[in-house]
Structure formats: structure tokens, C-alpha cells
Design a protein around this motif. Structure first.
Motif, PDB file in Angstrom:
ATOM      1  N   PRO A   1       0.868  -1.337   0.025  1.00 44.28           N
ATOM      2  CA  PRO A   1      -0.111  -0.213   0.008  1.00 44.28           C
ATOM      3  C   PRO A   1       0.698   1.332  -0.008  1.00 44.28           C
ATOM      4  O   PRO A   1       0.582   2.272  -0.563  1.00 44.28           O
ATOM      5  CB  PRO A   1      -1.075  -0.241   1.332  1.00 44.28           C
ATOM      6  CG  PRO A   1      -0.872  -1.692   1.632  1.00 44.28           C
ATOM      7  CD  PRO A   1       0.515  -2.041   1.094  1.00 44.28           C
TER       8      PRO A   1
ATOM      9  N   ARG B   1      -8.206  -2.683  -1.272  1.00 40.61           N
ATOM     10  CA  ARG B   1      -9.539  -2.151  -0.983  1.00 40.61           C
ATOM     11  C   ARG B   1      -9.210  -0.748  -0.589  1.00 40.61           C
ATOM     12  O   ARG B   1     -10.069   0.132  -0.497  1.00 40.61           O
ATOM     13  CB  ARG B   1     -10.048  -2.841   0.274  1.00 40.61           C
ATOM     14  CG  ARG B   1     -10.470  -4.146   0.153  1.00 40.61           C
ATOM     15  CD  ARG B   1     -10.694  -4.561   1.544  1.00 40.61           C
ATOM     16  NE  ARG B   1      -9.963  -4.511   2.657  1.00 40.61           N
ATOM     17  CZ  ARG B   1     -10.182  -4.684   3.976  1.00 40.61           C
ATOM     18  NH1 ARG B   1     -11.388  -4.994   4.491  1.00 40.61           N
ATOM     19  NH2 ARG B   1      -9.413  -4.371   4.790  1.00 40.61           N
ATOM     20  N   TYR B   2      -8.176  -0.092  -0.531  1.00 45.14           N
ATOM     21  CA  TYR B   2      -7.824   1.177  -0.114  1.00 45.14           C
ATOM     22  C   TYR B   2      -7.637   1.948  -1.743  1.00 45.14           C
ATOM     23  O   TYR B   2      -7.572   3.229  -1.395  1.00 45.14           O
ATOM     24  CB  TYR B   2      -6.467   1.169   0.475  1.00 45.14           C
ATOM     25  CG  TYR B   2      -5.085   0.538  -0.226  1.00 45.14           C
ATOM     26  CD1 TYR B   2      -4.377   1.276  -1.156  1.00 45.14           C
ATOM     27  CD2 TYR B   2      -5.101  -1.041   0.142  1.00 45.14           C
ATOM     28  CE1 TYR B   2      -3.426   0.641  -1.516  1.00 45.14           C
ATOM     29  CE2 TYR B   2      -4.023  -1.363  -0.795  1.00 45.14           C
ATOM     30  CZ  TYR B   2      -3.244  -0.790  -1.575  1.00 45.14           C
ATOM     31  OH  TYR B   2      -2.190  -1.245  -2.358  1.00 45.14           O
TER      32      TYR B   2
ATOM     33  N   GLU C   1      -9.649   4.826  -2.063  1.00 45.75           N
ATOM     34  CA  GLU C   1      -9.777   5.945  -1.098  1.00 45.75           C
ATOM     35  C   GLU C   1      -8.642   6.990  -2.095  1.00 45.75           C
ATOM     36  O   GLU C   1      -8.728   8.233  -1.909  1.00 45.75           O
ATOM     37  CB  GLU C   1      -9.246   5.703   0.030  1.00 45.75           C
ATOM     38  CG  GLU C   1     -10.176   4.953   0.947  1.00 45.75           C
ATOM     39  CD  GLU C   1     -11.758   5.538   0.962  1.00 45.75           C
ATOM     40  OE1 GLU C   1     -11.712   6.705   1.579  1.00 45.75           O
ATOM     41  OE2 GLU C   1     -12.738   4.903   0.551  1.00 45.75           O
TER      42      GLU C   1
ATOM     43  N   VAL D   1     -11.142  10.348   3.691  1.00 44.87           N
ATOM     44  CA  VAL D   1     -10.902   9.035   3.380  1.00 44.87           C
ATOM     45  C   VAL D   1     -10.856   8.189   4.281  1.00 44.87           C
ATOM     46  O   VAL D   1     -10.972   8.638   5.537  1.00 44.87           O
ATOM     47  CB  VAL D   1      -9.456   8.705   2.470  1.00 44.87           C
ATOM     48  CG1 VAL D   1      -9.429   9.535   1.181  1.00 44.87           C
ATOM     49  CG2 VAL D   1      -8.298   9.291   3.524  1.00 44.87           C
ATOM     50  N   ARG D   2     -11.118   6.683   4.244  1.00 43.81           N
ATOM     51  CA  ARG D   2     -11.276   6.033   5.326  1.00 43.81           C
ATOM     52  C   ARG D   2     -10.162   4.876   5.337  1.00 43.81           C
ATOM     53  O   ARG D   2      -9.965   4.316   4.398  1.00 43.81           O
ATOM     54  CB  ARG D   2     -12.709   5.171   5.159  1.00 43.81           C
ATOM     55  CG  ARG D   2     -13.023   4.244   6.374  1.00 43.81           C
ATOM     56  CD  ARG D   2     -14.408   3.652   6.232  1.00 43.81           C
ATOM     57  NE  ARG D   2     -14.203   2.481   5.167  1.00 43.81           N
ATOM     58  CZ  ARG D   2     -13.789   1.294   5.265  1.00 43.81           C
ATOM     59  NH1 ARG D   2     -13.024   1.045   6.647  1.00 43.81           N
ATOM     60  NH2 ARG D   2     -13.436   0.365   4.345  1.00 43.81           N
ATOM     61  N   ALA D   3      -9.301   4.546   6.346  1.00 39.68           N
ATOM     62  CA  ALA D   3      -8.645   3.506   6.583  1.00 39.68           C
ATOM     63  C   ALA D   3      -9.133   1.941   6.905  1.00 39.68           C
ATOM     64  O   ALA D   3      -9.933   1.830   7.896  1.00 39.68           O
ATOM     65  CB  ALA D   3      -7.630   3.844   7.704  1.00 39.68           C
ATOM     66  N   PRO D   4      -9.049   1.318   5.900  1.00 45.41           N
ATOM     67  CA  PRO D   4      -9.799   0.151   5.996  1.00 45.41           C
ATOM     68  C   PRO D   4      -8.731  -1.043   6.934  1.00 45.41           C
ATOM     69  O   PRO D   4      -9.464  -1.825   7.244  1.00 45.41           O
ATOM     70  CB  PRO D   4      -9.772  -0.542   4.517  1.00 45.41           C
ATOM     71  CG  PRO D   4      -8.827   0.110   3.728  1.00 45.41           C
ATOM     72  CD  PRO D   4      -8.534   1.537   4.458  1.00 45.41           C
TER      73      PRO D   4
ATOM     74  N   ALA E   1      -2.875   0.006   4.923  1.00 42.18           N
ATOM     75  CA  ALA E   1      -3.535   1.039   3.984  1.00 42.18           C
ATOM     76  C   ALA E   1      -3.861   2.277   4.708  1.00 42.18           C
ATOM     77  O   ALA E   1      -3.765   3.310   3.906  1.00 42.18           O
ATOM     78  CB  ALA E   1      -4.947   0.432   3.527  1.00 42.18           C
ATOM     79  N   GLY E   2      -4.043   2.294   5.896  1.00 35.12           N
ATOM     80  CA  GLY E   2      -4.194   3.556   6.575  1.00 35.12           C
ATOM     81  C   GLY E   2      -2.919   4.430   6.643  1.00 35.12           C
ATOM     82  O   GLY E   2      -2.954   5.400   6.356  1.00 35.12           O
TER      83      GLY E   2
ATOM     84  N   LEU F   1      -2.490   5.853   3.185  1.00 33.93           N
ATOM     85  CA  LEU F   1      -3.521   7.105   3.033  1.00 33.93           C
ATOM     86  C   LEU F   1      -2.625   8.336   3.642  1.00 33.93           C
ATOM     87  O   LEU F   1      -3.010   9.197   3.134  1.00 33.93           O
ATOM     88  CB  LEU F   1      -5.033   6.795   3.422  1.00 33.93           C
ATOM     89  CG  LEU F   1      -5.526   5.732   2.665  1.00 33.93           C
ATOM     90  CD1 LEU F   1      -6.837   5.544   3.548  1.00 33.93           C
ATOM     91  CD2 LEU F   1      -5.943   6.225   1.354  1.00 33.93           C
TER      92      LEU F   1
ATOM     93  N   VAL G   1      -8.364  11.323   7.721  1.00 31.12           N
ATOM     94  CA  VAL G   1      -8.461   9.772   7.530  1.00 31.12           C
ATOM     95  C   VAL G   1      -9.267   9.243   8.733  1.00 31.12           C
ATOM     96  O   VAL G   1      -9.078   9.422   9.855  1.00 31.12           O
ATOM     97  CB  VAL G   1      -7.024   9.136   7.447  1.00 31.12           C
ATOM     98  CG1 VAL G   1      -7.180   7.767   7.528  1.00 31.12           C
ATOM     99  CG2 VAL G   1      -6.215   9.828   6.660  1.00 31.12           C
TER     100      VAL G   1
END
Length: 161
Positions: free
Chosen positions: A51, A76-77, A80, A108-111, A115-116, A119, A132
Motif C-alpha cells: 500500500p 481495498r484502499y 480512497e 478517506v477511510r482507513a480499511p 492501507a491507513g 493514506l 483519515v
């Protein structure tokens, strides 16, 4: 981390091990170059770094292909990052990343943990302020990330809900 540092070097980033971690720098006046990255078992590129590579490639010059060889469903990220203006298309276990000069702030959203963190890295390269959500994931994997980034000059803060 030899293969990781080699890929970063191929992108134009200079790295060197230190007694407390890793020193990294890039020439100020140039964008990083795109590279292709494939996750592999040790001693290859760890899937946990993927990521972060995608986020950095989103701002690099050129097109890079990122291949996930170890796990399925690990992009999944990407939506975002696209929300922030990244030009990324996924196809199965590949992500085609066309670098853009700048990203734009977006909520945005950290899954998940990695990934967080990616982001947050993308937000550092974006114009404006990015929020985030679900940042609790990031805190589970990176101790005091906001403080460490602030120590490097980033304008970042953790807001508790």
C-alpha cells in the motif's frame, strides 16, 4: 530490506541504514520515477509494503504496475486514493498506477493498518487537508505516527472521537 531499498533507489530515493533505522532522501527538484513492484516471500518485497508503494507511485513520474502475489483482495484502499485524485486501475492481482503531479485533499477511510498508513503518506503529498477516518487501525501498527511525522515537519495531528 535489501530489495525494498533497491526498488526505492530505482525510483530515485537515496537510502542508507543508520543505527536507529533508515535514512532516506530524494533530490528536491525531481519527482520520483515509477517502477514495477511485485510482492514476494522473503527476501522479496513484503506485501505489507505494497500500500505504501501504491501511494508513492500515485505521485511518481510514469506508470508502475504493482502485483500482489501472496494474497487476494488486497487493494481495498485504492478507491480512497482515487478519491484524492490518484490515477489507479486494478485488474485482479495487479494495480496500474499512473503518477500524477499532485493529489487533492479528500475525506478517506482507513480499511486496515497498512492501507491507513498509505493514506497518510498520500495525504502528505496532497494539496489541502485530508481527514483519515477509522485511524484507530493506524495506531495499532504505528506507535505515535502523528508525532513522528510532525517531527519531520509534517502538519499532522490525531483527533480522538
Amino acid at each position: 530490506m535489501d530489495m525494498l531499498c533497491q526498488k526505492l533507489g530505482d525510483m530515485g530515493l537515496r537510502t542508507s541504514p543508520t543505527s536507529s533505522g533508515l535514512w532516506a532522501a530524494r533530490p528536491e527538484s525531481t519527482r520520483l520515477r515509477s517502477v514495477d513492484v511485485a510482492t514476494l516471500p522473503y527476501p522479496g518485497i513484503a506485501t505489507d509494503y505494497k500500500p505504501l508503494f501504491v501511494a508513492v507511485l500515485a505521485l511518481a513520474d510514469g506508470v508502475g504496475i504493482v502485483t500482489e502475489n501472496l494474497f487476494s483482495g488486497r487493494f481495498r484502499y485504492v478507491d480512497e486514493l482515487v478519491r484524492m485524485g490518484a490515477d489507479i486501475r486494478t485488474d485482479g492481482h495487479h494495480a496500474i498506477v499512473r503518477g500524477v503531479p499532485r493529489l487533492s485533499a479528500a475525506p478517506v477511510r482507513a480499511p486496515d493498518i497498512r492501507a491507513g498508513a498509505a493514506l497518510v503518506v498520500a495525504a502528505l503529498g496532497a494539496d489541502g487537508e485530508t481527514a483519515v477516518s477509522d485511524a484507530h487501525h493506524i495506531g495499532r501498527g504505528y506507535e505515535n505516527l502523528a508525532g513522528k511525522l510532525a517531527g519531520l515537519g509534517a502538519d499532522v495531528r490525531l483527533e480522538r472521537s
